[in-house]
Write a protein that holds these residues in place. Sequence first.
Motif, PDB file in Angstrom:
ATOM      1  N   LYS A  23       0.858  -1.197   0.000  1.00  0.00           N
ATOM      2  CA  LYS A  23       0.000   0.000   0.000  1.00  0.00           C
ATOM      3  C   LYS A  23       0.891   1.244   0.000  1.00  0.00           C
ATOM      4  O   LYS A  23       2.016   1.219   0.487  1.00  0.00           O
ATOM      5  N   PRO A  24       0.392   2.372  -0.522  1.00  0.00           N
ATOM      6  CA  PRO A  24       1.191   3.606  -0.511  1.00  0.00           C
ATOM      7  C   PRO A  24       1.503   4.067   0.915  1.00  0.00           C
ATOM      8  O   PRO A  24       0.807   3.717   1.869  1.00  0.00           O
ATOM      9  N   TYR A  59       8.901   0.627  -0.227  1.00  0.00           N
ATOM     10  CA  TYR A  59       8.484   0.105  -1.531  1.00  0.00           C
ATOM     11  C   TYR A  59       9.380  -1.010  -2.072  1.00  0.00           C
ATOM     12  O   TYR A  59       9.028  -1.618  -3.088  1.00  0.00           O
ATOM     13  N   ASN A 476       3.909  -4.837 -11.182  1.00  0.00           N
ATOM     14  CA  ASN A 476       3.320  -4.361  -9.929  1.00  0.00           C
ATOM     15  C   ASN A 476       4.165  -3.292  -9.243  1.00  0.00           C
ATOM     16  O   ASN A 476       3.942  -2.980  -8.076  1.00  0.00           O
ATOM     17  N   TYR A 478       5.969   0.438  -8.378  1.00  0.00           N
ATOM     18  CA  TYR A 478       5.541   1.824  -8.180  1.00  0.00           C
ATOM     19  C   TYR A 478       6.546   2.782  -8.812  1.00  0.00           C
ATOM     20  O   TYR A 478       7.752   2.500  -8.870  1.00  0.00           O
ATOM     21  N   PHE A 503       0.700   5.605 -15.853  1.00  0.00           N
ATOM     22  CA  PHE A 503       0.727   5.598 -14.391  1.00  0.00           C
ATOM     23  C   PHE A 503      -0.508   6.294 -13.848  1.00  0.00           C
ATOM     24  O   PHE A 503      -0.959   7.295 -14.397  1.00  0.00           O
ATOM     25  N   PRO A 506      -3.369   5.585  -6.947  1.00  0.00           N
ATOM     26  CA  PRO A 506      -4.269   4.511  -6.522  1.00  0.00           C
ATOM     27  C   PRO A 506      -5.689   5.012  -6.286  1.00  0.00           C
ATOM     28  O   PRO A 506      -5.919   6.197  -6.037  1.00  0.00           O
ATOM     29  N   GLY A 515      -2.436   7.796  -2.491  1.00  0.00           N
ATOM     30  CA  GLY A 515      -1.026   7.819  -2.841  1.00  0.00           C
ATOM     31  C   GLY A 515      -0.390   9.186  -2.790  1.00  0.00           C
ATOM     32  O   GLY A 515       0.677   9.396  -3.367  1.00  0.00           O
ATOM     33  N   SER A 544       2.759   8.490  -5.136  1.00  0.00           N
ATOM     34  CA  SER A 544       3.012   7.068  -5.396  1.00  0.00           C
ATOM     35  C   SER A 544       2.130   6.594  -6.544  1.00  0.00           C
ATOM     36  O   SER A 544       0.940   6.308  -6.358  1.00  0.00           O
ATOM     37  N   GLN A 546       0.930   4.007  -9.494  1.00  0.00           N
ATOM     38  CA  GLN A 546       0.920   2.589  -9.840  1.00  0.00           C
ATOM     39  C   GLN A 546       1.031   2.433 -11.355  1.00  0.00           C
ATOM     40  O   GLN A 546       0.471   3.216 -12.116  1.00  0.00           O
ATOM     41  N   ARG A 547       1.739   1.408 -11.763  1.00  0.00           N
ATOM     42  CA  ARG A 547       1.890   1.115 -13.188  1.00  0.00           C
ATOM     43  C   ARG A 547       0.620   0.440 -13.697  1.00  0.00           C
ATOM     44  O   ARG A 547       0.116  -0.503 -13.097  1.00  0.00           O
TER      45      ARG A 547
END
Length: 903
Positions: A23-24, A59, A476, A478, A503, A506, A515, A544, A546-547
């Motif tokens: 989680k961020p 991370y 997965n 960041y 990107f 979240p 994030g 933060s 996410q891809r």
Amino acid sequence: MFSIQQEIDNQKAQESPKLKPIKPLEHPVQAAQHTPVYKMHRYYARRPWNVFENIIKHYTEPGDIILDPFCGGGVTVVEALKLRRKVVGVDLNPLATFITEMEITQLDINKFIKAFEEVKKSSADKIKPLYKTKCLKCKKDTFAEWFEWSNVFECPICHQEVILANAKKPKAGVYICTNKKCKQAFKPSETIKIKEVPINLLVDCNCGYKGLQKLTDRDFDLLNEIDKNFSKIVKKEKLWYPTDEFPDGDLEKDHGLFKKGIKYFSDLFTKRNLLANSFLLKAIQLNTSDEITKKFIYMCFSNSLRFTNRMVAGNPNWRGGNPEWGGHAYWQPNVFNEVNVYSAFSKLAMGIVRGKEFSNQTIGDFFSISDSFNEIQENKTVNLYNRSSHKLPLPENSIDAVITDPPFGGNVQYAELSDFWVIWLKDILKKDGIIDNKYEAIQTRHSGFESAKDEKHYEEMLYKIFKECHRVLKPNGYMVLTFHNKDISVWMSLHRAANRAGFKLPSEDFSENRGIIYQPPIQNYTQTFHTKASGSMLGDFILSFQRIDTIDDAHKISSMLSQEQEKKLVDKIESLLVYHGGADENTLMTVLVPFLMNEIHVFTDVANFNFESFLKKYFSLDSKQKKWFTKEQFTEYYDPKTKRLRPIDFVKAEEFSYNVIVSLLKQRHFVTVDELLSEVYTKLVNSHRPGIEAVNKVLDKYCEMYEDKKSKKKGYRLKTDFKPKEKIDKPYTIDQLGLFGEDSNTSNLSHNEIIQLVAHFALELGYKVHVGKTEQNKEKDFRIISSSMQFKEDFGIANANAFKKIKEIDLLILEGYEVPAVFEVTTSIDTAREAINDRFRDLFTILPNTKINAFVIVKDVDYNKAKEMLNSAANKKDKLNSRIRIIKVSELTKQFINEILKS
């Protein structure tokens, strides 16, 4: 000595395993001052090391591979290796990769000291005589530490010469003519510069005397001799210094350098210091040390250039007043210090020693550099590339996390500033001249020159670099950025570029803060929470991303705001100004950015606004405080006599900070600054994030600094005389003592007086209360007595809409985190109908299983009609009549309130 894998395994044993999915980050850390490794050489806008340590630990795992596509001053690279992660650092700026390499390279300190002393010894006879003077105390020869020079301008009124060092300066950029018959104010920027003259020198003599003294004829003769024979000395001694032309760019435009006669980088030095630096560089080139040792000597020389140029000035409020070049600009001070090159160079060796002692100990043998990524995947630990990150020599899906600090729009012109050092280091950097900044991801403030870059260029370069990060990042992984800028358009460029590259921040379901967390800046190296600079709340955001595999086309977003969207933005800003009791632009941006980013499909085109003019349209600016206020705040608190705003008597940000801090200290009695900061910025996120000013007021009023005797840690505790205000006076009523029944209240109370009466009784009975937000905004006392209800989870309520509706009810009775009773106060049959059929019906529809007891207080004359309304067929069908009770005003006694709350 351990192998690379053993080092990684040892670090894994020290860290707790991570729960997946990660989680961020939820809260920041207290930013720490730079460690010695970062003090070896200046670099611009370095972020706090422990902020990146925290990000890396959160991370990644030991042994993971991290990419920093803007490695800059090397913080990600250094902290990654310290934590036994492998790392790839990339920057198109050769100074950045040089400094980073030196920060992590192991150094034999004894060899370095020996080589450093050799360079000093071989250059001393050439350099030191350039600064020869006589001590006025012992009358013996010594050497000046620095000479103070002043610009001389012609007064535009009397046309006399004015030595600015001797002139009074009533405000920035304005001087008073020193001619006693004139004494007129003038701006040097609007008149003619005649020359510059030395006026003082500083000696630090072996006799023990240290102080300023005026130049003698001998000092002037030496200066004239240097100027006269400069070219002959250069030719005879076969000296070299850079003759590169100063580029036409943003920083030239900022200060009009060409107009001031600055055409070459060498013009940024006096002739004396050009000679001294050339002698020193020649001594380094001739030194026969090994390659690594010699690189560190070059680094020391490079760092000394910061102290020996014409932009150096002493500031008593910065670094003890020692002269140096500060800021991110080629600003020419009207009074500057010509610092002794030999002395400046000599003082910097210990900085290298301390830095390498630190990195040798914390990184040590884990440093193993390679140009091949294949070797990183095997037995090496670091790659450094001097190139743009829009094309990386890395395979797909090979990076575990991207952690970086990208350029902040046009805040810092990295390449233009670094040219100053790069041109002196051509041999060691293997460069021909100034940096090729074609692919630099920045924007310039000016235009009309070859290297100018607009907002479109900035966004496109970020997009290309982020897209390359997307290619090399594992599915997965960041991409974590630290970022700040008060210009919304820069934020939008960054966010659009990230979205287009694949990107996303979240979802709220995955991360409540989506994030985005705010990271306060370094607090001036103190153990307190206080800050001196107004607006320093800005700090950094940690974003933060996410891809994702599906990439949105950000260009499809509308370029115009609708009336509804503009109203929503205005409402948001107004709520922020009320919450913070007025706010400067930095504070506004700090709080608005998460809102704008989370509502990106609605607010993208705010980037097209001139934001200041947008604010002026709807709000009022107090130019003295540099804060924005709602028009209502400005009208209510403006004092025409003093022409200032009076302090606002109630600020929600202070109340929220008070509730969090006092609650924490009641439980813990003592907390460190880190613990306090973590609690405040974990509990109060996004729109409820308080400014440092609000937190400071709470700390000053209710807390005191304290050092725990056992742990020796410093922090805060509540003051010994702390007494929270939790009572409210009973309103004036006409009470009748019941002869045959209960006491009764027959006064003609207003809506707010009825709330006040019931709250008074509840508090006396030991309950806590919460008055509806609408009423709190109208009555200061309601704000004081109302307990904070910040988090729905505390009260067992999952539905955010229901929690919002509950907090709008006129009066809530609280027992811990339970809500045993709620009251709606009505003063007419229409408002009673609204309370029953709208507010409470909505509440019980959203929360069908709640056990909250609901009461509607009505005037005695409305009681029967209200009962009929409650017992309508529709209400009986929905069982509202069994969940709501009608109460007459005359029943409101302390005994009655006690009975219904216990029932």
